[in-house]
Scaffold this motif. Sequence first.
Motif, PDB file in Angstrom:
ATOM      1  N   GLU A 136       5.260  -3.428   0.209  1.00  0.00           N
ATOM      2  CA  GLU A 136       5.943  -3.835  -1.024  1.00  0.00           C
ATOM      3  C   GLU A 136       5.920  -2.712  -2.059  1.00  0.00           C
ATOM      4  OE1 GLU A 136       5.061  -7.563  -2.792  1.00  0.00           O
ATOM      5  OE2 GLU A 136       4.774  -8.604  -0.862  1.00  0.00           O
ATOM      6  N   LEU A 137       4.822  -1.987  -2.117  1.00  0.00           N
ATOM      7  CA  LEU A 137       4.707  -0.902  -3.086  1.00  0.00           C
ATOM      8  C   LEU A 137       5.697   0.222  -2.763  1.00  0.00           C
ATOM      9  CD1 LEU A 137       0.805  -0.669  -3.360  1.00  0.00           C
ATOM     10  CD2 LEU A 137       2.373  -2.066  -4.706  1.00  0.00           C
ATOM     11  N   THR A 138       5.753   0.614  -1.515  1.00  0.00           N
ATOM     12  CA  THR A 138       6.640   1.716  -1.145  1.00  0.00           C
ATOM     13  C   THR A 138       8.104   1.300  -1.175  1.00  0.00           C
ATOM     14  OG1 THR A 138       6.342   1.164   1.197  1.00  0.00           O
ATOM     15  CG2 THR A 138       4.881   2.830   0.260  1.00  0.00           C
ATOM     16  N   GLN A 139       8.392   0.037  -0.850  1.00  0.00           N
ATOM     17  CA  GLN A 139       9.777  -0.422  -0.822  1.00  0.00           C
ATOM     18  C   GLN A 139      10.421  -0.317  -2.199  1.00  0.00           C
ATOM     19  OE1 GLN A 139      11.680  -1.275   1.764  1.00  0.00           O
ATOM     20  NE2 GLN A 139      13.400  -1.555   0.377  1.00  0.00           N
ATOM     21  N   LEU A 140       9.654  -0.589  -3.230  1.00  0.00           N
ATOM     22  CA  LEU A 140      10.187  -0.503  -4.589  1.00  0.00           C
ATOM     23  C   LEU A 140      10.649   0.922  -4.901  1.00  0.00           C
ATOM     24  CD1 LEU A 140       7.566  -2.740  -6.434  1.00  0.00           C
ATOM     25  CD2 LEU A 140       9.982  -3.261  -6.100  1.00  0.00           C
TER      26      LEU A 140
ATOM     27  N   CYS B 208       2.726  10.548 -12.590  1.00  0.00           N
ATOM     28  CA  CYS B 208       1.597  10.306 -11.688  1.00  0.00           C
ATOM     29  C   CYS B 208       0.880   9.057 -12.174  1.00  0.00           C
ATOM     30  CB  CYS B 208       0.642  11.496 -11.667  1.00  0.00           C
ATOM     31  SG  CYS B 208      -0.876  11.193 -10.710  1.00  0.00           S
ATOM     32  N   LEU B 209       0.942   8.002 -11.385  1.00  0.00           N
ATOM     33  CA  LEU B 209       0.286   6.735 -11.716  1.00  0.00           C
ATOM     34  C   LEU B 209      -1.026   6.639 -10.949  1.00  0.00           C
ATOM     35  CD1 LEU B 209       0.114   3.799 -12.806  1.00  0.00           C
ATOM     36  CD2 LEU B 209       1.506   3.119 -10.814  1.00  0.00           C
ATOM     37  N   ILE B 210      -2.125   6.394 -11.681  1.00  0.00           N
ATOM     38  CA  ILE B 210      -3.432   6.188 -11.057  1.00  0.00           C
ATOM     39  C   ILE B 210      -3.875   4.768 -11.341  1.00  0.00           C
ATOM     40  CG2 ILE B 210      -5.849   6.913 -10.949  1.00  0.00           C
ATOM     41  CD1 ILE B 210      -4.990   9.675 -11.856  1.00  0.00           C
ATOM     42  N   ILE B 211      -4.014   3.964 -10.284  1.00  0.00           N
ATOM     43  CA  ILE B 211      -4.539   2.601 -10.410  1.00  0.00           C
ATOM     44  C   ILE B 211      -5.998   2.647  -9.985  1.00  0.00           C
ATOM     45  CG2 ILE B 211      -4.407   0.239  -9.540  1.00  0.00           C
ATOM     46  CD1 ILE B 211      -1.402   0.625  -9.204  1.00  0.00           C
TER      47      ILE B 211
ATOM     48  N   PHE C  54       7.219  12.070  -7.518  1.00  0.00           N
ATOM     49  CA  PHE C  54       6.428  10.953  -8.043  1.00  0.00           C
ATOM     50  C   PHE C  54       5.142  10.871  -7.231  1.00  0.00           C
ATOM     51  CE2 PHE C  54       4.985   6.548  -7.579  1.00  0.00           C
ATOM     52  CZ  PHE C  54       4.690   6.261  -8.905  1.00  0.00           C
ATOM     53  N   VAL C  55       4.022  10.585  -7.933  1.00  0.00           N
ATOM     54  CA  VAL C  55       2.723  10.442  -7.276  1.00  0.00           C
ATOM     55  C   VAL C  55       2.080   9.135  -7.716  1.00  0.00           C
ATOM     56  CG1 VAL C  55       0.377  11.375  -7.058  1.00  0.00           C
ATOM     57  CG2 VAL C  55       2.339  12.921  -7.066  1.00  0.00           C
ATOM     58  N   CYS C  56       1.486   8.434  -6.749  1.00  0.00           N
ATOM     59  CA  CYS C  56       0.724   7.209  -7.050  1.00  0.00           C
ATOM     60  C   CYS C  56      -0.601   7.283  -6.312  1.00  0.00           C
ATOM     61  CB  CYS C  56       1.501   5.971  -6.615  1.00  0.00           C
ATOM     62  SG  CYS C  56       0.613   4.425  -6.943  1.00  0.00           S
TER      63      CYS C  56
ATOM     64  N   PRO D 178      10.264  13.872  -3.193  1.00  0.00           N
ATOM     65  CA  PRO D 178       9.029  13.396  -2.561  1.00  0.00           C
ATOM     66  C   PRO D 178       8.346  12.304  -3.369  1.00  0.00           C
ATOM     67  CG  PRO D 178       8.724  15.583  -3.494  1.00  0.00           C
ATOM     68  CD  PRO D 178      10.176  15.284  -3.604  1.00  0.00           C
ATOM     69  N   LYS D 179       7.922  11.262  -2.650  1.00  0.00           N
ATOM     70  CA  LYS D 179       7.184  10.132  -3.224  1.00  0.00           C
ATOM     71  C   LYS D 179       5.827  10.088  -2.517  1.00  0.00           C
ATOM     72  CE  LYS D 179      11.040   8.275  -2.029  1.00  0.00           C
ATOM     73  NZ  LYS D 179      12.070   9.302  -2.298  1.00  0.00           N
ATOM     74  N   ILE D 180       4.776  10.423  -3.263  1.00  0.00           N
ATOM     75  CA  ILE D 180       3.463  10.691  -2.669  1.00  0.00           C
ATOM     76  C   ILE D 180       2.473   9.598  -3.062  1.00  0.00           C
ATOM     77  CG2 ILE D 180       1.609  12.394  -2.490  1.00  0.00           C
ATOM     78  CD1 ILE D 180       3.742  14.443  -3.605  1.00  0.00           C
ATOM     79  N   PHE D 181       1.760   9.060  -2.059  1.00  0.00           N
ATOM     80  CA  PHE D 181       0.736   8.046  -2.295  1.00  0.00           C
ATOM     81  C   PHE D 181      -0.584   8.531  -1.696  1.00  0.00           C
ATOM     82  CE2 PHE D 181       4.621   5.763  -2.768  1.00  0.00           C
ATOM     83  CZ  PHE D 181       4.372   4.679  -3.591  1.00  0.00           C
TER      84      PHE D 181
END
Length: 329
Positions: free
Chosen positions: A186-190, A95-98, A161-163, A201-204
């Motif tokens: 660009e963020l999701t494409q990576l 889980c990445l927190i910016i 994955f969570v961002c 699941p890729k969660i933003f």
Amino acid sequence: MGKTGTGSNKSQGNQNEQKKLQASDGSKRKKTVKRNSQANKENIPEYVPRTNGPKRKREPLQPTSNISDHYPKKKRVVSTQRECYSMSKRPLGHCLIINNFNFEGTSLGNRRGTDKDKDDLTRVFQNMFFKVEVRDDLQASDMLTVIKEFAERDHSQMDAFVCCILSHGKKGSVLGTDGIPVPISELTQLFAECRTLVKKPKIFFIQACQDNEAQQGVLIADGLVKTTEEGTFEQGSHTAASHSVHKDADFLIGIATVESYKSFRHVKDGSIFIQELCKQLESGCRRKEDIHSILTKVNNIVSSKILQGSKQMPEVRYTLTKTLVLPMQ
């Protein structure tokens, strides 16, 4: 002579009467045979004479609804099982927190209250068995570098994955602390190209405005919604566009507000969207609710509030292919 003739005449008459009787009996027998043969052809039961045995008791008549069908119908079995993403790995995922607070040197104000959002998100996702990492105050180039770093990690031993991005933004982008936009696409494409996250699941979750318009409430039958929030609120600047959700499968993006409108953040208590999101995740995940049901509750509660005379309506976009139920300890 006369007597003899008379006796012979009588005996002859008796013989004639016997012949007539025999003829009539024969005709009766023939008719009976014909009737019996006709009855057999028509399946009519022959008459059976009544005997002196005990009489049978008549059974009471039953309604036809109580009589079971000779060939009972098969009951239709409806499956209630849901096809869910596997959430068994520990840790469950990264889980990445910016968290962008400091926008000094730009025309944008510092994002007071964002640290409350960061702390609550950290607690919630740690309780979901995610490995949480926080990156504070990233410029645009640093944001791309960090996102690329996480996209290139090996997620094969993880299930999701969570961002979470807490920042200012404008249409189609989130802003670095230098005010430079980073396109959401660009963020999701990576992550769409990350092989170890395929079918996972890729969660933003993105806290930012979608533009500078103030969303007004709409009159309903019994007046305006009564819910109000007191305190000091700040409006995020510009937008983080929900239309940037990548078309590949297994993505979910929750945005603080629909396109073209502002979102609100309390200077001490954090943003309205992130705070309600954390609250509903904690309660809903413990009850094994799926993410769609949880985010629907978030939308409902946030949209019912009146914030400085304005409204806020979050938005969720997703391409999930299964039901997502996140664990909570």
